[in-house]
Scaffold this motif. Structure first.
Motif, PDB file in Angstrom:
ATOM      1  N   VAL A 192      34.723  35.782  25.305  1.00  0.00           N
ATOM      2  CA  VAL A 192      35.193  35.001  26.372  1.00  0.00           C
ATOM      3  C   VAL A 192      34.570  33.696  26.443  1.00  0.00           C
ATOM      4  O   VAL A 192      35.170  32.683  26.587  1.00  0.00           O
ATOM      5  CB  VAL A 192      35.186  35.889  27.521  1.00  0.00           C
ATOM      6  CG1 VAL A 192      35.384  35.012  28.793  1.00  0.00           C
ATOM      7  CG2 VAL A 192      36.068  37.027  27.717  1.00  0.00           C
ATOM      8  N   LEU A 257      34.354  42.348  39.670  1.00  0.00           N
ATOM      9  CA  LEU A 257      35.437  41.395  38.716  1.00  0.00           C
ATOM     10  C   LEU A 257      36.811  41.731  38.894  1.00  0.00           C
ATOM     11  O   LEU A 257      36.998  42.925  39.182  1.00  0.00           O
ATOM     12  CB  LEU A 257      34.967  41.495  37.130  1.00  0.00           C
ATOM     13  CG  LEU A 257      33.513  41.013  36.892  1.00  0.00           C
ATOM     14  CD1 LEU A 257      33.362  41.546  35.445  1.00  0.00           C
ATOM     15  CD2 LEU A 257      33.663  39.506  37.050  1.00  0.00           C
ATOM     16  N   ALA A 260      41.731  42.788  34.397  1.00  0.00           N
ATOM     17  CA  ALA A 260      42.926  42.561  33.712  1.00  0.00           C
ATOM     18  C   ALA A 260      44.317  42.610  34.493  1.00  0.00           C
ATOM     19  O   ALA A 260      44.615  43.836  35.122  1.00  0.00           O
ATOM     20  CB  ALA A 260      43.119  43.065  32.429  1.00  0.00           C
ATOM     21  N   VAL A 279      44.855  37.264  35.346  1.00  0.00           N
ATOM     22  CA  VAL A 279      43.454  37.315  34.427  1.00  0.00           C
ATOM     23  C   VAL A 279      44.014  38.362  33.012  1.00  0.00           C
ATOM     24  O   VAL A 279      44.695  39.360  33.404  1.00  0.00           O
ATOM     25  CB  VAL A 279      42.473  38.034  35.345  1.00  0.00           C
ATOM     26  CG1 VAL A 279      41.261  38.281  34.409  1.00  0.00           C
ATOM     27  CG2 VAL A 279      42.141  37.254  36.478  1.00  0.00           C
ATOM     28  N   THR A 281      41.187  38.823  30.661  1.00  0.00           N
ATOM     29  CA  THR A 281      39.822  39.337  30.355  1.00  0.00           C
ATOM     30  C   THR A 281      38.830  38.932  31.316  1.00  0.00           C
ATOM     31  O   THR A 281      38.723  37.700  31.347  1.00  0.00           O
ATOM     32  CB  THR A 281      39.403  39.386  28.657  1.00  0.00           C
ATOM     33  OG1 THR A 281      40.465  39.806  27.903  1.00  0.00           O
ATOM     34  CG2 THR A 281      38.020  40.132  28.708  1.00  0.00           C
ATOM     35  N   SER A 282      38.183  39.623  32.097  1.00  0.00           N
ATOM     36  CA  SER A 282      37.250  39.198  33.037  1.00  0.00           C
ATOM     37  C   SER A 282      35.602  39.858  32.413  1.00  0.00           C
ATOM     38  O   SER A 282      35.619  41.188  32.062  1.00  0.00           O
ATOM     39  CB  SER A 282      37.379  39.503  34.347  1.00  0.00           C
ATOM     40  OG  SER A 282      37.381  40.838  34.566  1.00  0.00           O
ATOM     41  N   ALA A 292      36.312  34.542  33.007  1.00  0.00           N
ATOM     42  CA  ALA A 292      37.330  35.365  32.722  1.00  0.00           C
ATOM     43  C   ALA A 292      38.054  34.150  31.600  1.00  0.00           C
ATOM     44  O   ALA A 292      38.230  33.121  31.766  1.00  0.00           O
ATOM     45  CB  ALA A 292      38.113  35.661  33.894  1.00  0.00           C
TER      46      ALA A 292
END
Length: 321
Positions: A192, A257, A260, A279, A281-282, A292
């Motif tokens: 990320v 978080l 996704a 979102v 990917t976090s 993210a």
């Protein structure tokens, strides 16, 4: 496929498509720091492994992939996509040719569909496609690693590290020499940070390469025809993609978080503001905190303050508006 390295001390299994390997081994930030310092390894043995042999392998793959591979030098790593007729991303392949065989690793569980497509396109070309997932495991060594590479192992050397294709039977013995082990969450946090998209995470059924910044790294704009090229050329020459990948710095005061799929809104529009993205990917990064990747509409101003669910987010441009 369940990795034998899940028996290592502290191993906690991953989830979803990554459930076959360890998410972490008990200390996420230590594992991230180790990888960032060029130490340790990551077990990616759940990924699919596909090989293509035969004297026509490079010329044939060149017709099917978004990447220029007809003259791919031995040992040079590359990545490529397979698109639908409408230009949507269907497969992502991480390739290297060892002089007789093209080796590729792909997302877990996608190798069967990929092989079915490749088999349907063989025609009279002298190529053989094989699923080698049962026989070979992928191991990642981070950039700067001085870990030994076993004799005869196929290696993909990239700016982010080396991907080794090891006989699956040798995975445990290699892990004992190459430690410390880092889990997939550490690997994902660095991915990320590096703004690298992942199939099935940053993509959905309508994603096109321009949206993710995959032009150049996985898509060659000066090669011949392939399925979906018309969409790539049209966006490159005549317009802009409908969405763009962004990097988000998330409010660190939040305990959880945003997962996704969490909807993203423009903060100034309030709770009833329109949905402008989601979102993908976090992660929690050892230096940057919660961050993210996300897909947002192209026309969202680059300086707009965003909200991911209930979490405030500041965007950093990856793909230009």
């Amino acid at each position: 496929m369940k990795s034998p390295l899940l028996s290592l001390p502290g191993a906690v299994p991953g989830e979803g498509v990554d459930e076959g390997v360890a998410a972490h081994y008990g200390d996420l930030f230590r594992e991230q720091r180790a990888l960032a310092d060029g130490a340790g390894f990551v077990d990616l043995s759940h990924r699919g492994v596909v090989t293509v042999t035969g004297e026509d392998r490079l010329a044939w793959l060149h017709l099917l992939l978004t990447q220029h591979v007809s003259e791919l030098p031995v040992g040079e790593a590359t990545e490529a996509l397979i698109l639908s007729a409408h230009g949507h991303i269907e497969h992502a392949l991480y390739l290297v040719d060892d002089g007789t065989t093209v080796w590729a690793h792909v997302e877990p569980g996608t190798q069967e569909a990929l092989i079915a497509y490749l088999e349907s396109m063989k025609f009279f070309y002298r190529v053989e496609v094989a699923d080698r997932t049962d026989d070979f495991a992928v191991v990642h060594l981070p950039a700067g690693s001085i870990a030994e590479v076993p004799d005869g192992a196929v290696v993909r050397e990239t700016p982010y590290g080396r991907d080794l294709f090891l006989p699956r039977a040798d995975l445990e013995s290699y892990a004992a020499k190459a430690g410390p082990a880092a889990g997939l969450l550490a690997y994902e946090a660095l991915r990320v940070e590096q703004h690298r998209p992942r199939l099935g995470f940053e993509t959905d059924h309508r994603t096109i390469p321009h949206e993710l910044g995959w032009i150049g790294t996985a898509v060659h704009l000066q090669k011949g025809c392939y399925r979906g090229q018309e969409t790539v050329a049209r966006v490159e020459n005549l317009g802009k993609p409908p969405r763009r990948l962004v990097f988000l710095h998330l409010d660190g005061s939040e305990v959880h978080l945003p997962p996704a799929g969490t909807e993203i809104r423009v903060a100034d529009e309030g709770e009833d503001g329109r949905r402008i993205g989601f979102v993908t990917t976090s992660v929690r990064h050892y230096e940057l905190g919660p961050v993210a990747l996300a897909l947002v509409k192209r026309n969202v101003p680059a300086d707009a303050r965003l909200v991911a669910g209930e979490t405030a987010a500041a965007q950093e441009v990856i793909v230009e508006p």
